[in-house]
Write an enzyme that holds these catalytic residues in place. Structure first.
Site, PDB file in Angstrom:
ATOM      1  N   ASP A   1       0.239   5.388   1.447  1.00 49.71           N
ATOM      2  CA  ASP A   1      -0.696   6.216   2.217  1.00 49.71           C
ATOM      3  C   ASP A   1      -1.238   7.386   1.404  1.00 49.71           C
ATOM      4  O   ASP A   1      -0.715   7.702   0.331  1.00 49.71           O
ATOM      5  CB  ASP A   1       0.028   6.789   3.444  1.00 49.71           C
ATOM      6  CG  ASP A   1       0.060   5.787   4.583  1.00 49.71           C
ATOM      7  OD1 ASP A   1      -0.709   4.803   4.543  1.00 49.71           O
ATOM      8  OD2 ASP A   1       0.862   5.999   5.509  1.00 49.71           O
TER       9      ASP A   1
ATOM     10  N   ARG B   1       0.841  -1.202   0.000  1.00 49.93           N
ATOM     11  CA  ARG B   1       0.000   0.000   0.000  1.00 49.93           C
ATOM     12  C   ARG B   1       0.871   1.244   0.000  1.00 49.93           C
ATOM     13  O   ARG B   1       2.023   1.208   0.398  1.00 49.93           O
ATOM     14  CB  ARG B   1      -0.828   0.071   1.281  1.00 49.93           C
ATOM     15  CG  ARG B   1      -1.545  -1.190   1.624  1.00 49.93           C
ATOM     16  CD  ARG B   1      -2.149  -1.040   3.018  1.00 49.93           C
ATOM     17  NE  ARG B   1      -2.549  -2.342   3.521  1.00 49.93           N
ATOM     18  CZ  ARG B   1      -3.056  -2.558   4.731  1.00 49.93           C
ATOM     19  NH1 ARG B   1      -3.221  -1.537   5.570  1.00 49.93           N
ATOM     20  NH2 ARG B   1      -3.399  -3.752   5.104  1.00 49.93           N
TER      21      ARG B   1
ATOM     22  N   ARG C   1       9.125   7.376   6.249  1.00 48.75           N
ATOM     23  CA  ARG C   1       8.794   8.710   6.758  1.00 48.75           C
ATOM     24  C   ARG C   1       9.355   8.932   8.160  1.00 48.75           C
ATOM     25  O   ARG C   1       9.775  10.046   8.500  1.00 48.75           O
ATOM     26  CB  ARG C   1       7.285   8.921   6.723  1.00 48.75           C
ATOM     27  CG  ARG C   1       6.773   9.057   5.282  1.00 48.75           C
ATOM     28  CD  ARG C   1       5.264   8.900   5.179  1.00 48.75           C
ATOM     29  NE  ARG C   1       4.587   9.917   5.965  1.00 48.75           N
ATOM     30  CZ  ARG C   1       3.256   9.950   6.137  1.00 48.75           C
ATOM     31  NH1 ARG C   1       2.488   9.012   5.579  1.00 48.75           N
ATOM     32  NH2 ARG C   1       2.710  10.892   6.868  1.00 48.75           N
TER      33      ARG C   1
END
Lengths: 245, 245
Positions: free
Chosen positions: A53, A51, A198
């Site tokens: 975000d 995935r 991140r």
């Protein structure tokens, strides 16, 4: 049935992430809607390498799907692209082995992260890079990054919301480059946990700004606790660049 | 009263152009709303060097406004930017002479236009450049551009919707550069008519693709009729780059 592997690129700005969610505009929804049209209404599920975000971009996301249709691969690309919205594009389509799986067969990924340091906000970068208008010491950031290389339990660099049990990953490469006001981070590893890139970037920024010492990385890794690492850098600077098989 | 001159930059993607229109999100509306807040609800009108159309960008648009407040110019920039949406940014503010006018005092403008030629659509360029995936002969385009230099009646290169009477303008510079799949056009002149840069680019593209000969420019100019020039190139490739005073 034929299995197809596709490399896709998308501008994450307009999406609530990759994965299907009710009443949200997601990348997976858009592609599956196009495949349903091509298959006259039949559902065609796609599987991705992983995935991304909300707001996160992809230059080289990989998906696969099965189809009874056997078009030449170039035709597949044209057909899908002609129906996709402009913020997603199919870069390539190839026929894959029937056992190929975009997620389970991936043995590495490259992510990049961009920030820009100009004093003024730049309207053209707002969705594509993180605006960080303060000085950064790249030598300290590179020194910190060396402690992250190799195989570690990255629990401290992983969102508490993750469901994955095994948090051991291997990072092969971290490059931090400066080009004028633009700083780019390049991460290559065998896999990355939820929010890991991140949080790595956020922590390296804290080192570069002098809030932390490079050596603290050792302790953060040892703690295996998200609270010891730095802030999660914003999603709009992050790009899933390439998936390795 | 103090008169302030501001250089502003905006990503035109999310705007119905520069100028105020009822129930539309425009650049002028957004800036005037911020100035009204700073002036505790009093209307503060701004004047720009000229309008830009929906989807057209600005790197160096110039506006002016009058205010009874006398903040240091750097404070003005910070105050306005802190309230503007992320797709507009004030680059600089300076105190201007009380007779300065952003539109009437402008004695030249630079526009740039970008197109990219990659075979696949690029999601990251969809709002920022024109996708033209066909070959272009730059030598022919440059040859055609020479006929456009100097002082001419540009009626043929002007939207029929314009209200301006005098369609004589002087183009000083046309540069056409290639950098990989990216082609950039640079136009400098004493003023440009409505849609003029986009029609110039559209016509040059028709020369570059072989649909027209460079020499036809002479005839198009002589006809003084919009129907003789090429198509209007899409707005998202166009940037108001700089205004000269």
């Amino acid at each position: 049935m034929n299995r197809y592997k596709c490399i896709i690129s998308y501008d994450g700005s307009g999406f609530s992430g990759y994965q299907v969610q009710p009443n949200k505009r997601t990348v997976q929804c858009q592609i599956e809607a196009v495949l349903a049209k091509i298959h006259k209404g039949s559902d065609v599920k796609i599987a991705a390498s992983g995935r991304t975000d909300a707001g996160v971009h992809a230059k080289g996301q990989v998906i696969h799907f099965d189809s009874p249709l056997s078009l030449p691969t170039e035709k597949w690309g044209l057909a899908i692209n002609s129906m996709l919205p402009e913020d997603i594009s199919v870069i390539s389509v190839e026929k894959a082995d029937s056992t190929f799986h975009a997620r389970f067969d991936a043995n590495g990924k490259e992510y990049r992260y961009f920030l820009y340091q100009s004093q003024k906000r730049d309207p053209f970068q707002r969705n594509y890079a993180f605006h960080y208008p303060f000085p950064l010491n790249l030598a300290l950031m590179r020194k910190a990054s060396i402690y992250l290389l190799g195989t570690h339990d990255f629990s401290s660099f992983c969102s508490a919301r993750t469901e994955v049990e095994d948090k051991v990953r291997t990072i092969e490469t971290i490059e931090i480059l400066q080009d004028g006001e633009r700083i780019s981070f390049r991460f290559i590893g065998n896999g990355f946990l939820y929010n890991m890139v991140r949080i790595l970037v956020g922590t390296l920024i804290e080192v570069g700004s002098g809030k932390r010492q490079p050596e603290e990385i050792v302790e953060i890794l040892e703690k295996k606790d998200r609270r010891y690492a730095g802030k999660t850098a914003p999603g709009q600077g992050l790009y899933l660049w390439k998936v390795f098989y």
